[in-house]
Structure formats: structure tokens, C-alpha cells
Design a protein around this motif. Structure first.
Motif, PDB file in Angstrom:
ATOM      1  N   GLY A   1       0.851  -1.196   0.000  1.00 37.16           N
ATOM      2  CA  GLY A   1       0.000   0.000   0.000  1.00 37.16           C
ATOM      3  C   GLY A   1       0.880   1.236   0.000  1.00 37.16           C
ATOM      4  O   GLY A   1       0.655   2.182   0.751  1.00 37.16           O
ATOM      5  N   CYS A   2       1.865   1.232  -0.891  1.00 41.57           N
ATOM      6  CA  CYS A   2       2.940   2.249  -0.848  1.00 41.57           C
ATOM      7  C   CYS A   2       2.463   3.636  -1.240  1.00 41.57           C
ATOM      8  O   CYS A   2       3.104   4.627  -0.904  1.00 41.57           O
TER       9      CYS A   2
ATOM     10  N   LEU B   1       4.135  -1.672  -3.465  1.00 42.49           N
ATOM     11  CA  LEU B   1       2.961  -2.329  -4.056  1.00 42.49           C
ATOM     12  C   LEU B   1       1.724  -1.488  -3.790  1.00 42.49           C
ATOM     13  O   LEU B   1       1.459  -1.099  -2.641  1.00 42.49           O
ATOM     14  N   ASP B   2       0.949  -1.226  -4.819  1.00 39.79           N
ATOM     15  CA  ASP B   2      -0.287  -0.450  -4.631  1.00 39.79           C
ATOM     16  C   ASP B   2      -1.178  -0.676  -5.859  1.00 39.79           C
ATOM     17  O   ASP B   2      -0.665  -0.812  -6.970  1.00 39.79           O
ATOM     18  N   PRO B   3      -2.498  -0.698  -5.646  1.00 35.14           N
ATOM     19  CA  PRO B   3      -3.378  -0.866  -6.814  1.00 35.14           C
ATOM     20  C   PRO B   3      -3.569   0.409  -7.637  1.00 35.14           C
ATOM     21  O   PRO B   3      -4.089   0.356  -8.751  1.00 35.14           O
TER      22      PRO B   3
ATOM     23  N   ALA C   1      -1.989   2.086   5.468  1.00 35.36           N
ATOM     24  CA  ALA C   1      -2.618   1.499   4.284  1.00 35.36           C
ATOM     25  C   ALA C   1      -3.638   0.415   4.609  1.00 35.36           C
ATOM     26  O   ALA C   1      -4.638   0.282   3.902  1.00 35.36           O
ATOM     27  N   LEU C   2      -3.409  -0.351   5.676  1.00 34.02           N
ATOM     28  CA  LEU C   2      -4.273  -1.521   5.868  1.00 34.02           C
ATOM     29  C   LEU C   2      -5.715  -1.138   6.191  1.00 34.02           C
ATOM     30  O   LEU C   2      -6.629  -1.922   5.958  1.00 34.02           O
TER      31      LEU C   2
ATOM     32  N   ASP D   1      -0.413   1.837  11.521  1.00 34.74           N
ATOM     33  CA  ASP D   1      -1.735   2.200  11.013  1.00 34.74           C
ATOM     34  C   ASP D   1      -2.545   2.795  12.155  1.00 34.74           C
ATOM     35  O   ASP D   1      -2.162   2.671  13.317  1.00 34.74           O
ATOM     36  N   PHE D   2      -3.619   3.445  11.797  1.00 34.80           N
ATOM     37  CA  PHE D   2      -4.552   3.880  12.822  1.00 34.80           C
ATOM     38  C   PHE D   2      -5.086   2.632  13.488  1.00 34.80           C
ATOM     39  O   PHE D   2      -5.426   1.667  12.815  1.00 34.80           O
ATOM     40  N   GLY D   3      -5.142   2.635  14.808  1.00 34.37           N
ATOM     41  CA  GLY D   3      -5.648   1.431  15.439  1.00 34.37           C
ATOM     42  C   GLY D   3      -5.526   1.501  16.929  1.00 34.37           C
ATOM     43  O   GLY D   3      -4.990   2.441  17.509  1.00 34.37           O
TER      44      GLY D   3
END
Ligand SMILES: C[S@@+](CC[C@H](N)C(=O)[O-])C[C@H]1O[C@@H](n2cnc3c(N)ncnc32)[C@H](O)[C@@H]1O
Length: 257
Positions: A67-68, A89-91, A135-136, A165-167
Motif C-alpha cells: 500500500g505504498c 505495491l499499490d493498486p 494502508a491496511l 496504522d490507525f488502530g
């Protein structure tokens, strides 16, 4: 493929994945050019540098940034270890083009792959480090579970995965409750940068495109630690936690035994 031979963009998507939707970095594709401006404004560079430091990358080691986006973390890894071999890696093709430009400007080598977190572009036990920043929470539940398994498959024994990540902390009841709590319930709310970017002054249920986006979800019960433990990582743990202005950030790490 990019002109610069040290920076290249590859397409790892299957024909089915070409039609798959994803949530882009700023929630909406047209906001993407602003991503780096807001990343700078929100002072997350220290977060990227911290992930790179925690990963402890040695010269020549391979690193996959999942999710770069525009390559903020990939570039932090290369600042920390210029001799690392980094793949992002990213879509999002637009984000990858910006990432390529950012790397070219800095004259650093970077491989960028268009694809999804649930199918990593690497063979079994072939990679030294997996990293991921912010990214996740863009990846749906089932994709995140698959990401955990993929990370376990792809890392060599002794390889590490380091995620920010936020969490919430393990035991908090899990959820990244702010940005996506509105969509999925659970967890406490906290402001998120999309909310600020959109001038909401903090995220509230029903007010953010991201909060209402049915493709996003809070990190699962027990958070990212549980995700990695369920995937087979025996030492998955929260190594750090910071209260960022846009919400609590959890740094999670695990080693492939
Ligand atoms: C908030 S941005 C973070 C980008 C970058 N890691 C950073 O910290 O600047 C979230 C990123 O996740 C990517 N993303 C969305 N769905 C994804 C998926 N299924 N697999 C991998 N990345 C995904 C988005 O395209 C976007 O670039």
C-alpha cells in the motif's frame, strides 16, 4: 514502465483484479495530488522514519512496502538504508506514477508494482522485510486476513513485518474506530486526516466519504497484532504507540520464525 531504468512500474494484476475497486490514498482519486502536501502538513514523516528504523534493514536486503501510495515509506526506507532493494505495491496507477516521479527526482532505485495486498508479488520465503504505513485500513477485512497470510508466506525465516496504522492496542477491543467506525460501528471515534482535509474538523458519523465507504473497515478485533498472530506469526506485538493529531497510531511488528 518508467523512463528511468532505476525506477520501474510493473503490473501484477490478474484480468479480474483490473476491475477490482480500491480506496485511494485521499479517499477520492482527484484528491490524490494533494496527498503529499497533507502528509507533510500532518507531520507524518517521522512516522515513516520510525517504521524504517524499527524494521532494521541491512544493506542489500529486500523490502516490500504494501500500500505504498506515493512512496513516502519506501523513500524513508531508502533514506535509512540506501542499499536496500525496495519494492512498493499499490493498486493505484496514479499513485504509482507519482511514486516513480518522487523516486526519480531523488535519484533512488525503486520498483513499483500495481497490485493488491492480498496477493503479494513475491515467491515463498523470498523477502527480508515487509513494511506498510497507513494502508491496511484501506483494505477490506478479508483482504487484510489474506495479507497476513501472504506476509507469512512471502517472508524468509527471520524476516520481519512492520506496520503502522490507525488502530487500538491489543485488548482495546480492536477497532480503528474513527475513520471507519462510522461505516462499521465499533471502536471509539477519532479524527482522521480525511476529515480534516475535507474541512470537517474531525470525523463524524455520516459526514465523511471515507467513513461511509462500505469497502473500508476497522482493524479487526484485537487489531493488527491479532491479524498477524492468526496468520502464524508467533511473536506479533505492538512495539510502539503514538497519539498523532489525527488519531492513535499503532506500530506492530512480527518476525517469521
Ligand atoms: C492513506 S494511503 C497510504 C499510502 C502510503 N503508505 C503512505 O503512508 O503515504 C493508503 C494506500 O492504500 C492503498 N490501497 C487501497 N487498497 C489497497 C489494497 N487492497 N492493497 C494494497 N493497497 C491498497 C491506496 O491506493 C493508498 O495508496
Amino acid at each position: 514502465m518508467n523512463d528511468d531504468t532505476n525506477v520501474r512500474i510493473l503490473d501484477h494484476r490478474t484480468p479480474e483484479e483490473r476491475d477490482r475497486e480500491f480506496l485511494p490514498g485521499m479517499g477520492k482519486p482527484w484528491l490524490l495530488p494533494l496527498y503529499n502536501v497533507f502528509a507533510r502538513f500532518s507531520k507524518v514523516r517521522a512516522v515513516y522514519d520510525r517504521v524504517a528504523a524499527l524494521a532494521g534493514i541491512a544493506p542489500g536486503e529486500s523490502v516490500l512496502d504494501v500500500g505504498c501510495g506515493t512512496a513516502n515509506l519506501s523513500l524513508a526506507v531508502l533514506r535509512a538504508q540506501p542499499a536496500a532493494r525496495v519494492t512498493g505495491l499499490d493498486p493505484d496507477a496514479s499513485a504509482l506514477r507519482i511514486a516513480a516521479r518522487n523516486a526519480s527526482r531523488r535519484g533512488v532505485p525503486l520498483t513499483l508494482v500495481q497490485g493488491f495486498a492480498d496477493r503479494l508479488p513475491t515467491g515463498d520465503g523470498s523477502i527480508d522485510h515487509i513494511v506498510s504505513s497507513l494502508a491496511l485500513h484501506h483494505v477490506p477485512d478479508e483482504g487484510r486476513v489474506l495479507f497476513g497470510r501472504e506476509a507469512f508466506r512471502a517472508l524468509r525465516p527471520g524476516g520481519t513485518v512492520t506496520i503502522v496504522d490507525f488502530g487500538s492496542s491489543p485488548g482495546d477491543g480492536g477497532a480503528h474506530g474513527g475513520a471507519h467506525g462510522g461505516a462499521h460501528g465499533g471502536g471509539r471515534e477519532h479524527p482522521h486526516w480525511y476529515g480534516r482535509v475535507r474541512g470537517h474538523g474531525g470525523l463524524r458519523r455520516g459526514r465523511s466519504a471515507v467513513a461511509n465507504n462500505p469497502r473500508t473497515a476497522p482493524n479487526p478485533e484485537g487489531g493488527l497484532v491479532r491479524l498477524l498472530a492468526d496468520a502464524g506469526f508467533t511473536d506479533a506485538r505492538e512495539v510502539e504507540r503514538v497519539e498523532h493529531r489525527y488519531g492513535p497510531l499503532t506500530f506492530v511488528q512480527a518476525t517469521r520464525v
